[in-house]
Design a protein around this motif. Structure first.
Motif, PDB file in Angstrom:
ATOM      1  N   HIS A  71     -10.514   4.733   3.466  1.00  0.00           N
ATOM      2  CA  HIS A  71      -9.053   4.836   3.495  1.00  0.00           C
ATOM      3  C   HIS A  71      -8.503   4.739   4.922  1.00  0.00           C
ATOM      4  N   SER A  72      -9.155   5.390   5.867  1.00  0.00           N
ATOM      5  CA  SER A  72      -8.727   5.288   7.270  1.00  0.00           C
ATOM      6  C   SER A  72      -8.856   3.851   7.764  1.00  0.00           C
ATOM      7  N   PHE A  73      -9.953   3.222   7.393  1.00  0.00           N
ATOM      8  CA  PHE A  73     -10.185   1.828   7.768  1.00  0.00           C
ATOM      9  C   PHE A  73      -9.095   0.928   7.200  1.00  0.00           C
ATOM     10  N   ALA A  74      -8.737   1.157   5.948  1.00  0.00           N
ATOM     11  CA  ALA A  74      -7.704   0.350   5.297  1.00  0.00           C
ATOM     12  C   ALA A  74      -6.334   0.568   5.937  1.00  0.00           C
ATOM     13  N   ALA A  76      -5.763   1.480   9.074  1.00  0.00           N
ATOM     14  CA  ALA A  76      -5.808   0.801  10.376  1.00  0.00           C
ATOM     15  C   ALA A  76      -5.634  -0.708  10.189  1.00  0.00           C
ATOM     16  N   GLY A  77      -6.300  -1.265   9.200  1.00  0.00           N
ATOM     17  CA  GLY A  77      -6.166  -2.693   8.919  1.00  0.00           C
ATOM     18  C   GLY A  77      -4.761  -3.068   8.501  1.00  0.00           C
ATOM     19  N   SER A  78      -4.085  -2.162   7.808  1.00  0.00           N
ATOM     20  CA  SER A  78      -2.713  -2.444   7.389  1.00  0.00           C
ATOM     21  C   SER A  78      -1.784  -2.577   8.598  1.00  0.00           C
ATOM     22  N   PHE A  79      -2.058  -1.815   9.666  1.00  0.00           N
ATOM     23  CA  PHE A  79      -1.251  -1.938  10.886  1.00  0.00           C
ATOM     24  C   PHE A  79      -1.459  -3.309  11.543  1.00  0.00           C
ATOM     25  N   VAL A  80      -2.707  -3.759  11.577  1.00  0.00           N
ATOM     26  CA  VAL A  80      -2.998  -5.086  12.150  1.00  0.00           C
ATOM     27  C   VAL A  80      -2.255  -6.164  11.368  1.00  0.00           C
ATOM     28  N   LEU A  81      -2.343  -6.102  10.034  1.00  0.00           N
ATOM     29  CA  LEU A  81      -1.648  -7.081   9.188  1.00  0.00           C
ATOM     30  C   LEU A  81      -0.135  -6.990   9.376  1.00  0.00           C
ATOM     31  N   PHE A  82       0.373  -5.767   9.517  1.00  0.00           N
ATOM     32  CA  PHE A  82       1.805  -5.543   9.711  1.00  0.00           C
ATOM     33  C   PHE A  82       2.304  -6.259  10.968  1.00  0.00           C
ATOM     34  N   PHE A  83       1.580  -6.117  12.067  1.00  0.00           N
ATOM     35  CA  PHE A  83       2.008  -6.750  13.318  1.00  0.00           C
ATOM     36  C   PHE A  83       1.855  -8.265  13.275  1.00  0.00           C
ATOM     37  N   LEU A  84       0.810  -8.756  12.618  1.00  0.00           N
ATOM     38  CA  LEU A  84       0.682 -10.207  12.441  1.00  0.00           C
ATOM     39  C   LEU A  84       1.854 -10.749  11.629  1.00  0.00           C
ATOM     40  N   ALA A  85       2.249 -10.005  10.595  1.00  0.00           N
ATOM     41  CA  ALA A  85       3.379 -10.422   9.763  1.00  0.00           C
ATOM     42  C   ALA A  85       4.677 -10.436  10.575  1.00  0.00           C
ATOM     43  N   LEU A  86       4.877  -9.435  11.416  1.00  0.00           N
ATOM     44  CA  LEU A  86       6.074  -9.409  12.259  1.00  0.00           C
ATOM     45  C   LEU A  86       6.118 -10.613  13.191  1.00  0.00           C
ATOM     46  N   GLU A  87       4.970 -10.980  13.746  1.00  0.00           N
ATOM     47  CA  GLU A  87       4.913 -12.174  14.596  1.00  0.00           C
ATOM     48  C   GLU A  87       5.371 -13.403  13.820  1.00  0.00           C
ATOM     49  N   MET A  88       4.891 -13.527  12.576  1.00  0.00           N
ATOM     50  CA  MET A  88       5.225 -14.693  11.767  1.00  0.00           C
ATOM     51  C   MET A  88       6.711 -14.726  11.398  1.00  0.00           C
ATOM     52  N   PHE A 183      -1.289   0.037   3.075  1.00  0.00           N
ATOM     53  CA  PHE A 183      -0.977   1.315   3.708  1.00  0.00           C
ATOM     54  C   PHE A 183      -0.657   2.370   2.653  1.00  0.00           C
ATOM     55  N   ALA A 184       0.255   2.038   1.740  1.00  0.00           N
ATOM     56  CA  ALA A 184       0.717   3.004   0.735  1.00  0.00           C
ATOM     57  C   ALA A 184      -0.404   3.458  -0.189  1.00  0.00           C
ATOM     58  N   SER A 185      -1.289   2.529  -0.566  1.00  0.00           N
ATOM     59  CA  SER A 185      -2.344   2.901  -1.510  1.00  0.00           C
ATOM     60  C   SER A 185      -3.468   3.692  -0.852  1.00  0.00           C
ATOM     61  N   ASN A 186      -3.516   3.739   0.468  1.00  0.00           N
ATOM     62  CA  ASN A 186      -4.604   4.446   1.150  1.00  0.00           C
ATOM     63  C   ASN A 186      -4.153   5.652   1.960  1.00  0.00           C
ATOM     64  N   VAL A 187      -2.882   5.705   2.341  1.00  0.00           N
ATOM     65  CA  VAL A 187      -2.442   6.787   3.223  1.00  0.00           C
ATOM     66  C   VAL A 187      -2.469   8.140   2.516  1.00  0.00           C
ATOM     67  N   LYS A 188      -2.215   8.164   1.205  1.00  0.00           N
ATOM     68  CA  LYS A 188      -2.231   9.432   0.462  1.00  0.00           C
ATOM     69  C   LYS A 188      -3.598  10.110   0.553  1.00  0.00           C
ATOM     70  N   ALA A 189      -4.648   9.280   0.474  1.00  0.00           N
ATOM     71  CA  ALA A 189      -6.014   9.818   0.493  1.00  0.00           C
ATOM     72  C   ALA A 189      -6.381  10.476   1.822  1.00  0.00           C
ATOM     73  N   LEU A 190      -5.647  10.134   2.883  1.00  0.00           N
ATOM     74  CA  LEU A 190      -5.933  10.721   4.193  1.00  0.00           C
ATOM     75  C   LEU A 190      -5.534  12.188   4.272  1.00  0.00           C
ATOM     76  N   PHE A 191      -4.594  12.591   3.414  1.00  0.00           N
ATOM     77  CA  PHE A 191      -4.066  13.954   3.456  1.00  0.00           C
ATOM     78  C   PHE A 191      -4.548  14.830   2.312  1.00  0.00           C
ATOM     79  N   VAL A 192      -5.571  14.342   1.600  1.00  0.00           N
ATOM     80  CA  VAL A 192      -6.108  15.118   0.479  1.00  0.00           C
ATOM     81  C   VAL A 192      -7.242  15.985   0.939  1.00  0.00           C
TER      82      VAL A 192
END
Length: 192
Positions: A71-74, A76-88, A183-192
């Motif tokens: 979940h942490s890995f996912a 972190a990956g969502s942030f990378v994808l987010f910034f690539l999307a903003l560039e586009m 991000f949404a599907s994995n962030v919840k698991a970080l706080f469980v």
């Protein structure tokens, strides 16, 4: 024999095709080719395939070894994808190239082709399907990735500058949506 199942291969292949989204990354590939002048299709495809197959078998253990989880890995990956999307979408440059002479490994093989979404998908698929079928589906997807990378110049000419601009912004929004979902599907698991 060996658990080979054609239907499983097709199902896994379609899931990976959707997650890798090589067609959607064509604008990024064209942009990287313009920045670096050349993309080594063989190197990028081979690196992405090796990353995916290695992560399929050793990913979860590797993440545990470094003290993190899927979940942490996912996230972190969502942030990378987010910034690539903003560039586009915005036409800005966030990712600053270091002294790279090629974009074949970073950011093409990882995180665009074999990114966090692909990695987490592989771990999910591993719990449902035979490993041999997943490996075959990975290889088939890597062959398709190679064909698209090799044909990127032809695709660019076919679509033209305006066509690429429209596709870049459209797939930027799609990539942004994938990043938010990841991000949404994995962030919840970080706080469980």
């Amino acid at each position: 024999m060996l658990g080979l199942d054609f239907r499983e291969i097709v199902t896994i292949g379609m899931v990976l095709f959707a997650v890798i989204d090589i067609v959607g990354t064509i604008p990024i590939i064209v942009d990287l080719r313009q920045k670096f002048g050349h993309i080594e299709s063989e190197k990028a495809s081979l690196a992405a395939g090796i990353i995916m197959i290695t992560f399929l078998f050793a990913g979860e253990e590797f993440l545990k070894l470094i003290g993190t989880d899927v979940h942490s890995f996912a996230v972190a990956g969502s942030f990378v994808l987010f910034f690539l999307a903003l560039e586009m979408i915005l036409g800005i440059r966030i990712y600053k190239e270091e002294a790279n002479t090629s974009a074949s490994i970073v950011p093409l093989a990882f995180p665009l082709i074999a990114g966090a979404g692909t990695m987490t998908t592989l771990l999910s698929l591993r719990s449902q399907y035979a490993s041999i079928n997943i490996v075959i589906a990975i290889i088939l997807n890597i062959i398709l990735v190679y064909v698209v990378l090799k044909s990127s110049a032809k695709i660019e000419k076919l679509l033209g500058k305006n066509g690429l601009g429209v596709i870049r912004k459209t797939f930027g929004v799609v990539l942004l949506a994938i990043a938010v979902k990841l991000f949404a599907s994995n962030v919840k698991a970080l706080f469980v």
